[in-house]
Design a protein around this motif. Structure first.
Motif, PDB file in Angstrom:
ATOM      1  N   GLY A   5     -41.575  -6.580 -29.447  1.00  0.00           N
ATOM      2  CA  GLY A   5     -42.771  -6.744 -30.994  1.00  0.00           C
ATOM      3  C   GLY A   5     -43.138  -4.975 -31.356  1.00  0.00           C
ATOM      4  N   PRO A   6     -43.137  -4.195 -30.314  1.00  0.00           N
ATOM      5  CA  PRO A   6     -43.406  -2.580 -30.892  1.00  0.00           C
ATOM      6  C   PRO A   6     -41.779  -2.294 -31.436  1.00  0.00           C
ATOM      7  CG  PRO A   6     -45.013  -3.203 -28.510  1.00  0.00           C
ATOM      8  CD  PRO A   6     -43.675  -3.994 -29.620  1.00  0.00           C
ATOM      9  N   LEU A   7     -41.061  -2.295 -30.401  1.00  0.00           N
ATOM     10  CA  LEU A   7     -39.873  -1.834 -30.395  1.00  0.00           C
ATOM     11  C   LEU A   7     -39.861  -2.396 -31.905  1.00  0.00           C
ATOM     12  CD1 LEU A   7     -36.882  -0.674 -30.373  1.00  0.00           C
ATOM     13  CD2 LEU A   7     -35.768  -2.396 -28.580  1.00  0.00           C
ATOM     14  N   LEU A   8     -39.648  -3.804 -31.795  1.00  0.00           N
ATOM     15  CA  LEU A   8     -39.216  -3.724 -33.606  1.00  0.00           C
ATOM     16  C   LEU A   8     -40.396  -3.277 -34.634  1.00  0.00           C
ATOM     17  CD1 LEU A   8     -38.256  -7.527 -33.163  1.00  0.00           C
ATOM     18  CD2 LEU A   8     -37.105  -5.978 -33.968  1.00  0.00           C
ATOM     19  N   MET A   9     -41.337  -2.959 -34.620  1.00  0.00           N
ATOM     20  CA  MET A   9     -41.960  -2.230 -35.371  1.00  0.00           C
ATOM     21  C   MET A   9     -41.955  -1.029 -35.844  1.00  0.00           C
ATOM     22  SD  MET A   9     -45.564  -4.164 -34.076  1.00  0.00           S
ATOM     23  CE  MET A   9     -47.115  -3.396 -35.473  1.00  0.00           C
ATOM     24  N   ALA A  10     -41.882  -0.267 -34.678  1.00  0.00           N
ATOM     25  CA  ALA A  10     -40.911   0.901 -34.999  1.00  0.00           C
ATOM     26  C   ALA A  10     -39.720   1.411 -35.580  1.00  0.00           C
ATOM     27  CB  ALA A  10     -40.489   1.611 -33.493  1.00  0.00           C
ATOM     28  N   ILE A  11     -38.705   0.790 -35.346  1.00  0.00           N
ATOM     29  CA  ILE A  11     -37.326   0.463 -36.118  1.00  0.00           C
ATOM     30  C   ILE A  11     -37.911   0.513 -37.322  1.00  0.00           C
ATOM     31  CG2 ILE A  11     -35.370  -0.815 -36.808  1.00  0.00           C
ATOM     32  CD1 ILE A  11     -35.686  -1.173 -33.730  1.00  0.00           C
ATOM     33  N   ALA A  12     -39.027  -0.491 -38.073  1.00  0.00           N
ATOM     34  CA  ALA A  12     -38.879  -0.205 -39.215  1.00  0.00           C
ATOM     35  C   ALA A  12     -39.977   1.198 -39.763  1.00  0.00           C
ATOM     36  CB  ALA A  12     -40.360  -1.805 -39.559  1.00  0.00           C
ATOM     37  N   ALA A  13     -40.274   1.477 -38.812  1.00  0.00           N
ATOM     38  CA  ALA A  13     -40.734   3.074 -39.587  1.00  0.00           C
ATOM     39  C   ALA A  13     -41.988   2.754 -40.608  1.00  0.00           C
ATOM     40  CB  ALA A  13     -39.730   3.848 -40.379  1.00  0.00           C
ATOM     41  N   PRO A  14     -43.031   2.267 -40.016  1.00  0.00           N
ATOM     42  CA  PRO A  14     -44.045   2.201 -41.680  1.00  0.00           C
ATOM     43  C   PRO A  14     -44.826   3.947 -41.627  1.00  0.00           C
ATOM     44  CG  PRO A  14     -44.445   1.980 -38.331  1.00  0.00           C
ATOM     45  CD  PRO A  14     -42.657   1.755 -38.678  1.00  0.00           C
ATOM     46  N   VAL A  15     -44.733   4.393 -41.146  1.00  0.00           N
ATOM     47  CA  VAL A  15     -45.560   5.892 -41.738  1.00  0.00           C
ATOM     48  C   VAL A  15     -45.287   6.395 -42.237  1.00  0.00           C
ATOM     49  CG1 VAL A  15     -46.453   8.477 -40.292  1.00  0.00           C
ATOM     50  CG2 VAL A  15     -46.575   5.942 -38.477  1.00  0.00           C
ATOM     51  N   THR A  16     -43.608   6.345 -41.722  1.00  0.00           N
ATOM     52  CA  THR A  16     -42.374   6.761 -42.812  1.00  0.00           C
ATOM     53  C   THR A  16     -43.307   6.407 -44.152  1.00  0.00           C
ATOM     54  OG1 THR A  16     -40.815   7.288 -41.708  1.00  0.00           O
ATOM     55  CG2 THR A  16     -39.983   7.634 -44.221  1.00  0.00           C
ATOM     56  N   LEU A  17     -43.383   4.772 -44.448  1.00  0.00           N
ATOM     57  CA  LEU A  17     -42.978   4.152 -46.378  1.00  0.00           C
ATOM     58  C   LEU A  17     -44.508   4.270 -45.855  1.00  0.00           C
ATOM     59  CD1 LEU A  17     -42.007   1.732 -47.690  1.00  0.00           C
ATOM     60  CD2 LEU A  17     -43.019  -0.158 -46.333  1.00  0.00           C
ATOM     61  N   LEU A  18     -45.288   4.448 -45.401  1.00  0.00           N
ATOM     62  CA  LEU A  18     -46.722   5.001 -46.114  1.00  0.00           C
ATOM     63  C   LEU A  18     -46.771   6.394 -46.559  1.00  0.00           C
ATOM     64  CD1 LEU A  18     -49.776   3.942 -46.467  1.00  0.00           C
ATOM     65  CD2 LEU A  18     -49.926   4.927 -43.613  1.00  0.00           C
ATOM     66  N   LEU A  19     -46.225   6.954 -45.751  1.00  0.00           N
ATOM     67  CA  LEU A  19     -46.352   8.012 -46.273  1.00  0.00           C
ATOM     68  C   LEU A  19     -44.982   8.949 -47.638  1.00  0.00           C
ATOM     69  CD1 LEU A  19     -45.197  10.568 -43.342  1.00  0.00           C
ATOM     70  CD2 LEU A  19     -47.332  10.332 -44.668  1.00  0.00           C
ATOM     71  N   ARG A  20     -44.386   8.114 -48.428  1.00  0.00           N
ATOM     72  CA  ARG A  20     -43.716   7.806 -49.004  1.00  0.00           C
ATOM     73  C   ARG A  20     -44.221   6.826 -50.245  1.00  0.00           C
ATOM     74  NH1 ARG A  20     -38.091   5.189 -49.799  1.00  0.00           N
ATOM     75  NH2 ARG A  20     -38.581   2.814 -50.164  1.00  0.00           N
ATOM     76  N   SER A  21     -45.310   6.300 -49.498  1.00  0.00           N
ATOM     77  CA  SER A  21     -46.483   4.603 -50.502  1.00  0.00           C
ATOM     78  C   SER A  21     -47.526   5.397 -51.184  1.00  0.00           C
ATOM     79  CB  SER A  21     -46.206   3.612 -50.259  1.00  0.00           C
ATOM     80  OG  SER A  21     -45.267   3.297 -49.736  1.00  0.00           O
ATOM     81  N   LEU A  22     -47.945   6.824 -50.601  1.00  0.00           N
ATOM     82  CA  LEU A  22     -48.899   7.778 -50.930  1.00  0.00           C
ATOM     83  C   LEU A  22     -48.844   8.301 -52.058  1.00  0.00           C
ATOM     84  CD1 LEU A  22     -50.693   7.868 -47.240  1.00  0.00           C
ATOM     85  CD2 LEU A  22     -51.416   6.255 -48.828  1.00  0.00           C
ATOM     86  N   PRO A  23     -50.523   8.854 -52.766  1.00  0.00           N
ATOM     87  CA  PRO A  23     -49.659  10.079 -53.414  1.00  0.00           C
ATOM     88  C   PRO A  23     -50.003  11.167 -52.594  1.00  0.00           C
ATOM     89  CG  PRO A  23     -51.829   8.352 -53.942  1.00  0.00           C
ATOM     90  CD  PRO A  23     -50.918   8.222 -52.818  1.00  0.00           C
ATOM     91  N   VAL A  24     -49.247  12.417 -53.222  1.00  0.00           N
ATOM     92  CA  VAL A  24     -48.804  13.173 -52.743  1.00  0.00           C
ATOM     93  C   VAL A  24     -50.327  13.934 -52.101  1.00  0.00           C
ATOM     94  CG1 VAL A  24     -48.071  15.819 -52.930  1.00  0.00           C
ATOM     95  CG2 VAL A  24     -46.669  13.546 -54.155  1.00  0.00           C
ATOM     96  N   SER A  25     -51.647  14.213 -52.441  1.00  0.00           N
ATOM     97  CA  SER A  25     -52.244  14.559 -51.933  1.00  0.00           C
ATOM     98  C   SER A  25     -52.812  14.210 -50.614  1.00  0.00           C
ATOM     99  CB  SER A  25     -53.445  15.014 -52.526  1.00  0.00           C
ATOM    100  OG  SER A  25     -53.928  13.083 -52.817  1.00  0.00           O
ATOM    101  N   ARG A  26     -52.542  12.924 -50.620  1.00  0.00           N
ATOM    102  CA  ARG A  26     -53.197  12.069 -49.193  1.00  0.00           C
ATOM    103  C   ARG A  26     -52.334  11.488 -48.467  1.00  0.00           C
ATOM    104  NH1 ARG A  26     -55.753   6.535 -51.553  1.00  0.00           N
ATOM    105  NH2 ARG A  26     -58.238   7.940 -53.083  1.00  0.00           N
ATOM    106  N   ALA A  27     -50.674  11.585 -48.979  1.00  0.00           N
ATOM    107  CA  ALA A  27     -49.844  11.676 -48.075  1.00  0.00           C
ATOM    108  C   ALA A  27     -49.351  13.562 -47.201  1.00  0.00           C
ATOM    109  CB  ALA A  27     -48.411  12.022 -48.374  1.00  0.00           C
ATOM    110  N   ARG A  28     -50.047  14.059 -47.650  1.00  0.00           N
ATOM    111  CA  ARG A  28     -50.097  15.915 -47.937  1.00  0.00           C
ATOM    112  C   ARG A  28     -51.475  16.004 -46.109  1.00  0.00           C
ATOM    113  NH1 ARG A  28     -49.660  19.656 -52.338  1.00  0.00           N
ATOM    114  NH2 ARG A  28     -47.675  19.430 -51.861  1.00  0.00           N
ATOM    115  N   GLY A  29     -52.217  14.705 -46.735  1.00  0.00           N
ATOM    116  CA  GLY A  29     -53.462  14.621 -45.465  1.00  0.00           C
ATOM    117  C   GLY A  29     -53.064  13.959 -44.437  1.00  0.00           C
TER     118      GLY A  29
END
Length: 267
Positions: free
Chosen positions: A90-114
């Motif tokens: 489960g963790p391996l599959l979730m890591a491959i999904a790159a959730p942090v990268t997806l979250l960073l590109r989904s947030l507004p610039v200011s929040r992504a920087r935070g």
């Protein structure tokens, strides 16, 4: 051995199943929406990452609630298969999904920087250090199966949930500390991470052999032997997948870069 969560009629069991179902649905829906919405402004989010996230979350939730989880309360063999799903695959599959990268590109610039600033702060950097991550992951399993903690998790719902949460998070943190798919505070060298991974794999194998000979309290010897073999060979299989991805990324980063020389045509 029975577990308090195994009694589906209790209010605690119903509440746990409801909360876990809501979290699972929110994780699936949230990831999907972020992928679709962010694809309007960036490159389309790959299909395989969606599938990995769905599969990884499903691996986790079926170990905590549902028929598989209920069977694992009384059958150590199924419990150990659950360990492989919750703490490794489960963790391996979730890591491959790159959730942090997806979250960073989904947030507004200011929040992504935070968020980026937080990821570079001391606490995430410490937790994601390969050695610390290995201790949290493998060390936690040694603590679970060589102390009364295994018995307690079958007696108290809260302990059971905390143990499952630790196994999932520790497995995820260890995986992302080996495979740098998402942004991390500090990138350690491939040789350094390889040494840590080999030691962690050896400790995992040693634990499975220990369980084979010294089962947790209340576990029949036959069930312990089968469960230990699941842990040993199933763990090796998932680790081989991680090693394959690790070596591929190592090769990709180490191969010579092709120089592209553009020449202007004389008119």
């Amino acid at each position: 051995m029975e577990h308090s969560m195994g009694h589906g009629g209790t209010s605690a069991s119903i509440a746990v199943e409801l909360i876990c179902t809501l979290i699972y649905a929110a994780a699936i829906l949230g990831y999907t929406l972020m992928g679709l919405l962010s694809s309007r402004n960036y490159k389309s989010w790959p299909l395989y990452r969606y599938l990995c996230w769905y599969a990884g979350c499903t691996c986790a939730v079926i170990v905590i609630i549902g028929p598989f989880a209920a069977a694992a309360h009384s059958d150590f063999r199924i419990h150990m298969i659950g360990h492989l799903l919750l703490g490794m695959l489960g963790p391996l599959l979730m890591a491959i999904a790159a959730p942090v990268t997806l979250l960073l590109r989904s947030l507004p610039v200011s929040r992504a920087r935070g968020l980026s600033s937080f990821l570079r702060s001391p606490y995430p950097a410490l937790v994601c250090h390969p050695i610390v991550a290995a201790l949290l992951n493998t060390g936690g399993l040694w603590l679970l199966y060589t102390t009364p903690l295994y018995t307690w998790m079958h007696q108290y719902t809260a302990v059971n949930l905390l143990v499952h949460l630790h196994i999932l998070l520790a497995g995820y943190v260890f995986t992302i500390s080996m495979l740098y798919i998402d942004p991390v505070a500090h990138r350690y060298g491939y040789v350094y991470r390889a040494i840590v991974a080999i030691i962690a794999a050896a400790l995992h194998g040693m634990l499975s052999k220990y369980i084979y000979i010294h089962p947790p309290a209340g576990i029949p010897a036959g069930d312990a032997e089968t469960g230990a073999m699941w842990m040993y060979y199933g763990g090796d299989l998932v680790q081989l997948i991680i090693i394959g991805l690790f070596c591929y990324r190592w090769y990709r980063d180490a191969r010579p870069r092709k120089l592209v020389v553009s020449t202007a045509l004389d008119s």
